[in-house]
Design a protein around this motif. Structure first.
Motif, PDB file in Angstrom:
ATOM      1  N   ILE A 105       2.430   9.051  -6.416  1.00 28.26           N
ATOM      2  CA  ILE A 105       2.946  10.425  -6.323  1.00 28.26           C
ATOM      3  C   ILE A 105       3.891  10.700  -7.492  1.00 28.26           C
ATOM      4  O   ILE A 105       3.800  11.732  -8.166  1.00 28.26           O
TER       5      ILE A 105
ATOM      6  N   TYR B 122       1.314   4.113  -2.967  1.00 30.75           N
ATOM      7  CA  TYR B 122       1.137   5.550  -2.708  1.00 30.75           C
ATOM      8  C   TYR B 122       2.340   6.331  -3.248  1.00 30.75           C
ATOM      9  O   TYR B 122       2.179   7.337  -3.954  1.00 30.75           O
ATOM     10  N   ASN B 123       3.530   5.829  -2.940  1.00 32.46           N
ATOM     11  CA  ASN B 123       4.743   6.508  -3.410  1.00 32.46           C
ATOM     12  C   ASN B 123       4.817   6.521  -4.934  1.00 32.46           C
ATOM     13  O   ASN B 123       5.203   7.523  -5.545  1.00 32.46           O
ATOM     14  N   LEU B 124       4.460   5.409  -5.532  1.00 37.30           N
ATOM     15  CA  LEU B 124       4.494   5.345  -7.002  1.00 37.30           C
ATOM     16  C   LEU B 124       3.465   6.286  -7.615  1.00 37.30           C
ATOM     17  O   LEU B 124       3.727   6.934  -8.631  1.00 37.30           O
TER      18      LEU B 124
ATOM     19  N   GLU C  30       0.822  -1.210   0.000  1.00 39.13           N
ATOM     20  CA  GLU C  30       0.000   0.000   0.000  1.00 39.13           C
ATOM     21  C   GLU C  30       0.860   1.267   0.000  1.00 39.13           C
ATOM     22  O   GLU C  30       0.610   2.213  -0.758  1.00 39.13           O
ATOM     23  N   LEU C  31       1.891   1.278   0.845  1.00 34.97           N
ATOM     24  CA  LEU C  31       2.757   2.454   0.925  1.00 34.97           C
ATOM     25  C   LEU C  31       3.503   2.676  -0.392  1.00 34.97           C
ATOM     26  O   LEU C  31       3.593   3.817  -0.883  1.00 34.97           O
ATOM     27  N   THR C  32       4.035   1.609  -0.956  1.00 36.21           N
ATOM     28  CA  THR C  32       4.775   1.755  -2.220  1.00 36.21           C
ATOM     29  C   THR C  32       3.845   2.218  -3.339  1.00 36.21           C
ATOM     30  O   THR C  32       4.237   3.031  -4.183  1.00 36.21           O
TER      31      THR C  32
END
Lengths: 282, 390
Positions: free
Chosen positions: B108, B104-106, B100-102
């Motif tokens: 962005i 989100y980062n991707l 989930e975090l990655t």
């Protein structure tokens, strides 16, 4: 004192944000509490900083960040977060709809008095620990940066020289040195009072007692930031002797500019920062 | 006349603090050892590593092949389509596997950059000479064995060679280099061309090392920086050198380096280029030691597909001629047959995806043997660089 060691993954930087959580931060400006405006400003900055550390599906170890809140007590709101932890913190902040809980009972609720000396001392402790860690790693250490956001003067009750205490603490903080230079301390006084005269990056001591305190508690602007400062505040007289402080700031964009400008000390690009309110969770 | 092209070494490493598998620089060498490419994924773009890998694969990977200039319209269309498809596929794969975090980062970065982008530098060598195609600040340096001939720099950025200057290699490594991106755009003006006669060392580098090389290549002691790079024998030495340079004055960025030696395996005086070659080859005193530098066996390996009817019996003439070239490093004979490893080179370069770093890291080490790193220490000392940590 060269201040030319830019932050990068080989020698990450460290920045400490001090946020005044005294009761007066509950005052409002255009219908919004000062503390909530400051949190929106911090979120705007953090959103951009987060962009700067992303690389593909990884995170670049560009800096670590600490956020300390203070009133009559000191709160480690975000203790020395590595870039990876900072990334997760921003992600989770977006999910929950706030950086720190400024509501009643929250960890960043505005209350009580302004023990600024304790905040400077907490920053000094945090920075010493960070320097020790970096020394153990054997990496170069860019001069740490501290940005203090307050809405008033230090106050610890009647009969206490809170200003003198805070100035001594600020000087202790500024004396923490690295080969790149001493710790840099930036101060901004944010106020809803639109009649007060704004003092921006002065190069001579102001006459007002509290503005003078901020002047003395602030570092001389690093040479690398002078041109940028002149561009940001063209109507101010900015010289090599200017101190990194603003007093009587009542403009949100200017508050954001100052904090972003200070954050760019290590070469991190904050030129894209724009004010955004933290989105509320769906 | 037979022209030899020998891949001497090819290495890459990521910027400090970033895992090797995230290195957005790429290199590739064709299986026949005639095409060489490096590419530098633009940091501020989306999944640039995939673009860089696709570019080098198109130029020198299995099944690659095109006629004329890389950026000629018909080739550019194929190239852009190929790069775009590879990038889309990689992005899909990365996003699908992300937590989930990655994700989100991707998201962005996708929103911020939209496209992946890369610079490129490639050469193809055949009996007619050397062809090059370049876009951006990845550079190709041509360092002749003869000191009588000035070096050359090939790049699409503003550049010049001024032999009268202490630092004769001049290049503008701007913050807005030319690049190719996955929207089908070629930003800036690509450079393509050919060099008919070149015998020497070809160094292909991405921008950080190229910028360093320009600063350290001095007219007075031109061999020092070149030798420092030529003498790298394995990935470990390469990483140690890059670390030492970063501690001195090398920008902390991904780095790719590919070194090719070119020469002639024998010489036919009736060859129409004969006079030119005479003029271009070094005019040193005769040295009887080097006649075997390119021995028949190795020459055959290098040119196993080169059947132009040349007569190997003429190699005696080459011996006489190459005797003059005391810059050809006899000790590097072990590296000369590395063409046979070119498939490995390509495979390793291309397989260094996120889940496969170790193999590629080893595979990128083209040289045999594990030379002592004393030479590195000596050179660092000469250049007044910080000590190497063994």
């Amino acid at each position: 004192m060269s201040y030319d060691l830019n932050w990068n993954s080989k020698h990450p930087g460290h920045i400490v944000y001090l946020i005044d959580l005294s009761g007066s931060m509950a005052r409002t400006m255009n219908g919004k509490r000062l503390i909530d405006i400051v949190m929106d400003v911090m979120y705007s900055l953090f959103d951009t900083l987060n962009d700067e550390i992303l690389s593909g599906n990884g995170v670049v170890d560009l800096f670590s960040a600490t956020v300390i809140g203070y009133n009559s007590d000191v709160y480690n709101l975000l203790p020395s977060a590595s870039a990876e932890r900072f990334n997760r913190f921003v992600f989770e902040s977006k999910k929950r709809g706030y950086l720190f809980n400024t509501q009643k009972g929250g960890d960043a609720e505005p209350n009580w008095q302004t023990f600024m000396a304790d905040a400077f001392d907490a920053a000094a402790k945090d920075i010493r620990e960070w320097i020790d860690t970096q020394n153990r790693k054997g990496v170069k250490i860019p001069a740490p940066v501290v940005i203090n956001i307050t809405d008033g003067e230090p106050y610890e009750g009647t009969g206490v020289d809170a200003v003198g205490k805070a100035l001594n603490a600020a000087n202790r903080l500024k004396s923490i040195s690295t080969p790149d230079g001493n710790t840099l301390v930036y101060n901004i006084h944010f106020t809803p009072d639109s009649n007060a005269t704004k003092i921006v990056l002065p190069d001579t001591p102001p006459t007002n007692k509290y503005a003078r305190f901020l002047y003395d508690a602030s570092s001389v602007i690093p040479a690398s930031l002078i041109d940028n400062a002149k561009a940001q505040w063209p109507s101010s007289r900015i010289t090599a002797n200017s101190r990194a402080m603003i007093s009587n700031e009542n403009d949100v964009d200017s508050l954001l500019s100052f904090i972003s400008w200070g954050t760019s000390t290590g070469g991190v690009d904050t030129s894209d920062v724009t004010f955004i309110e933290i989105p509320k969770p769906r | 006349m037979k022209r030899t092209s020998t891949i001497k070494s090819a290495f890459k490493t990521s910027k400090y603090g970033v895992p090797y598998e995230s290195c957005a620089d790429s290199f590739a060498v064709s299986a026949d050892g005639k095409a060489f490419a490096v590419a530098d994924g633009v940091t501020k773009s989306f999944i640039p590593k995939s673009v860089a890998d696709a570019l080098t694969a198109f130029y020198a990977g299995p099944g690659s092949g095109f006629a004329g200039e890389l950026f000629a319209p018909e080739n550019a269309l194929r190239l852009l389509t190929d790069v775009q498809q590879k990038w889309e596929s990689d992005v899909h794969e990365i996003e699908s596997a992300a937590d989930e975090l990655t994700q989100y980062n991707l998201s962005i970065q996708r929103r911020k950059y939209g496209v992946g982008a890369s610079t490129f530098a490639g050469i193809r060598i055949d009996d007619d000479g050397l062809r090059y195609d370049i876009l951006g600040d990845s550079c190709i340096f041509l360092i002749p064995y003869s000191r009588d001939i000035p070096p050359s720099i090939l790049t699409s950025m503003p550049s010049a060679v001024d032999p009268t200057q202490d630092h004769p290699l001049i290049c503008n490594f701007g913050t807005h280099p030319h690049f190719l991106d996955t929207s089908g755009r070629i930003a800036g003006k690509p450079e393509s061309g050919s060099v008919p006669h070149f015998y020497g060392t070809i160094l292909m580098m991405t921008d950080a090392l190229a910028e360093w090389y320009c600063r350290h290549f001095t007219a007075q002691d031109s061999d020092q920086a070149t030798e420092m790079l030529r003498n790298i024998s394995n990935q470990e030495d390469f990483e140690k050198l890059i670390e030492a340079l970063r501690n001195a004055d090398l920008k902390n960025d991904d780095v790719a380096l590919l070194i090719v030696e070119t020469g002639i395996s024998f010489f036919d005086f009736d060859h129409p280029f004969g006079e030119n070659i005479l003029g271009l080859l070094p005019a040193h005193d005769s040295d009887e030691s080097s006649s075997a530098e390119i021995d028949d066996t190795q020459s055959d390996k290098i040119h196993e597909d080169n059947s132009d009817g040349s007569d190997d019996s003429n190699s005696g003439e080459v011996d006489d001629f190459s005797d003059n070239s005391d810059n050809i490093d006899c000790n590097d004979k072990g590296d000369i047959d590395e063409i046979s490893n070119c498939n490995d080179i390509y495979e390793s370069s291309q397989s260094d995806d996120i889940n496969d770093s170790n193999d590629s890291r080893e595979g990128a080490d083209l040289s045999k043997g594990n030379k002592n790193i004393n030479w590195l220490k000596r050179l660092c000392s000469k250049l007044k660089l910080p000590r190497l940590h063994s």
